[in-house]
Scaffold this active site. Structure first.
Site, PDB file in Angstrom:
ATOM      1  N   ARG A 228       0.853  -1.184   0.000  1.00 41.15           N
ATOM      2  CA  ARG A 228       0.000   0.000   0.000  1.00 41.15           C
ATOM      3  C   ARG A 228       0.889   1.235   0.000  1.00 41.15           C
ATOM      4  O   ARG A 228       1.921   1.274   0.669  1.00 41.15           O
ATOM      5  CB  ARG A 228      -0.930   0.026   1.222  1.00 41.15           C
ATOM      6  CG  ARG A 228      -2.046  -1.010   1.190  1.00 41.15           C
ATOM      7  CD  ARG A 228      -3.071  -0.723   0.119  1.00 41.15           C
ATOM      8  NE  ARG A 228      -4.204  -1.647   0.133  1.00 41.15           N
ATOM      9  CZ  ARG A 228      -4.272  -2.775  -0.538  1.00 41.15           C
ATOM     10  NH1 ARG A 228      -3.228  -3.157  -1.285  1.00 41.15           N
ATOM     11  NH2 ARG A 228      -5.349  -3.536  -0.488  1.00 41.15           N
ATOM     12  N   GLU A 257      -5.785   6.706  -6.508  1.00 46.84           N
ATOM     13  CA  GLU A 257      -5.803   5.827  -7.681  1.00 46.84           C
ATOM     14  C   GLU A 257      -7.013   6.121  -8.552  1.00 46.84           C
ATOM     15  O   GLU A 257      -8.146   6.021  -8.077  1.00 46.84           O
ATOM     16  CB  GLU A 257      -5.787   4.363  -7.232  1.00 46.84           C
ATOM     17  CG  GLU A 257      -4.488   4.002  -6.510  1.00 46.84           C
ATOM     18  CD  GLU A 257      -4.389   2.528  -6.131  1.00 46.84           C
ATOM     19  OE1 GLU A 257      -5.389   1.790  -6.278  1.00 46.84           O
ATOM     20  OE2 GLU A 257      -3.307   2.112  -5.687  1.00 46.84           O
ATOM     21  N   HIS A 276      -1.915  -0.813  -9.997  1.00 50.96           N
ATOM     22  CA  HIS A 276      -2.477  -1.630  -8.919  1.00 50.96           C
ATOM     23  C   HIS A 276      -3.054  -2.923  -9.501  1.00 50.96           C
ATOM     24  O   HIS A 276      -4.213  -3.293  -9.254  1.00 50.96           O
ATOM     25  CB  HIS A 276      -3.555  -0.871  -8.156  1.00 50.96           C
ATOM     26  CG  HIS A 276      -3.768  -1.417  -6.765  1.00 50.96           C
ATOM     27  ND1 HIS A 276      -4.253  -0.661  -5.733  1.00 50.96           N
ATOM     28  CD2 HIS A 276      -3.555  -2.655  -6.240  1.00 50.96           C
ATOM     29  CE1 HIS A 276      -4.348  -1.409  -4.631  1.00 50.96           C
ATOM     30  NE2 HIS A 276      -3.921  -2.630  -4.926  1.00 50.96           N
TER      31      HIS A 276
END
Length: 301
Positions: A228, A257, A276
């Site tokens: 993260r 994001e 991601h």
């Protein structure tokens, strides 16, 4: 025991069909690439739902009178579900751990290799008509440091050992893995040629790799983060990339994001970025879906 898959992505329906077995109890699969329409009416009569990306705030939970179990497709349920509100209403939230450990680990090593050999930088150059050969870093014999020796960290270690690397690791609690030297955090930071962040995010690990800890690293270190973004102090990372202390950063995760257009990482040559997607393989998704269905069936038994 009615089970509803609340928000199946269009591309995921085929995988659902592949993991379900003839003897399984029935499940209703609702296609929704965004927040499903008609909530909470859609949930009427269902005490169990499988949730991929639907946001359950306290108000929505209060209007889902029949709901008793939410099986979240992943580990970060708190990003989509008000866990305190769910608990107060007697709704149990189940998460799925370990389904993507190998996929995330492979992506971590792929990013490490791409950073070590400047793959993305030379790709950009060649496409732009520039022919620039950039010296890389051979991984064989180098030290790979792992921050967080959980399921992903252990898989990263397994692959790195197969490449002939030495592996040092630190974990918040006692942990072990074959061929891995578990060491103090300071030792891992100072020794690693490549430092991989595979640590879970919580209030104790938020900002864990701050400027002081990042500055302990070996000059020229490569940092890979597939955990993260909030674990790494973004300002310190940018500063140390600009100074050259951190040779290269390879990131699959961002504070926002998709990242904001003015995110400094987007303009830096010594950074490799992915969207991601470390967990996104067909194998991991099928394992996640099958586990989710089994958890839903067990919850309703």
């Amino acid at each position: 025991m009615p089970v509803l898959c609340l928000d199946c992505l269009t591309g995921m329906l085929e995988l659902w069909q592949r993991v379900l077995r003839p003897q399984d109890p029935p499940i209703r699969v609702n296609i929704a690439d965004g927040q499903p329409d008609g909530l909470p009416t859609l949930l009427d009569g269902f005490d169990i739902c499988i949730n991929d990306h639907t946001f359950f705030d306290a108000d929505l939970l209060a209007r889902c009178a029949d709901l008793r179990h939410i099986v979240f497709l992943g580990t970060g349920a708190s990003s989509f579900i008000d866990l305190a509100a769910a608990a107060s209403r007697g709704i149990k939230v189940h998460t799925i751990r370990g389904y993507g450990d190998t996929s995330v680990a492979e992506h971590t090593i792929a990013l490490a290799m791409a950073a070590a050999r400047n793959v993305a930088r030379m790709d950009r150059d060649v496409r732009a008509g520039r022919w620039r050969q950039i010296e890389g870093l051979q991984l064989y014999g180098k030290i790979l440091g792992i921050i967080g020796l959980g399921g992903v960290g252990r898989e990263v270690a397994r692959i790195a050992l197969g490449l002939g690397m030495q592996v040092l690791a630190w974990n918040r609690s006692p942990a072990a893995a074959p061929g891995v030297q578990v060491a103090a955090l300071e030792q891992v930071l100072k020794a690693a040629d490549i430092l991989c962040v595979t640590l879970a995010l919580n209030e104790e690990t938020r900002g864990f790799l701050n400027h002081a800890r990042l500055a302990m690293t070996k000059p020229g270190v490569i940092l890979v983060n597939t955990a993260r973004a909030a674990i790494v102090d973004s300002g310190a990372l940018v500063a140390l990339l600009r100074s050259g202390h951190i040779r290269h950063a390879a990131m699959d995760v961002f504070a926002q994001e998709p990242p904001a257009a003015d995110d400094p990482l987007l303009a830096m040559e010594n950074v490799t970025l992915t969207a991601h997607a470390a967990f996104m393989t067909q194998e991991a998704t099928m394992r996640m879906l099958r586990t989710a269905f089994d958890l839903a069936v067990a919850a309703g038994a």
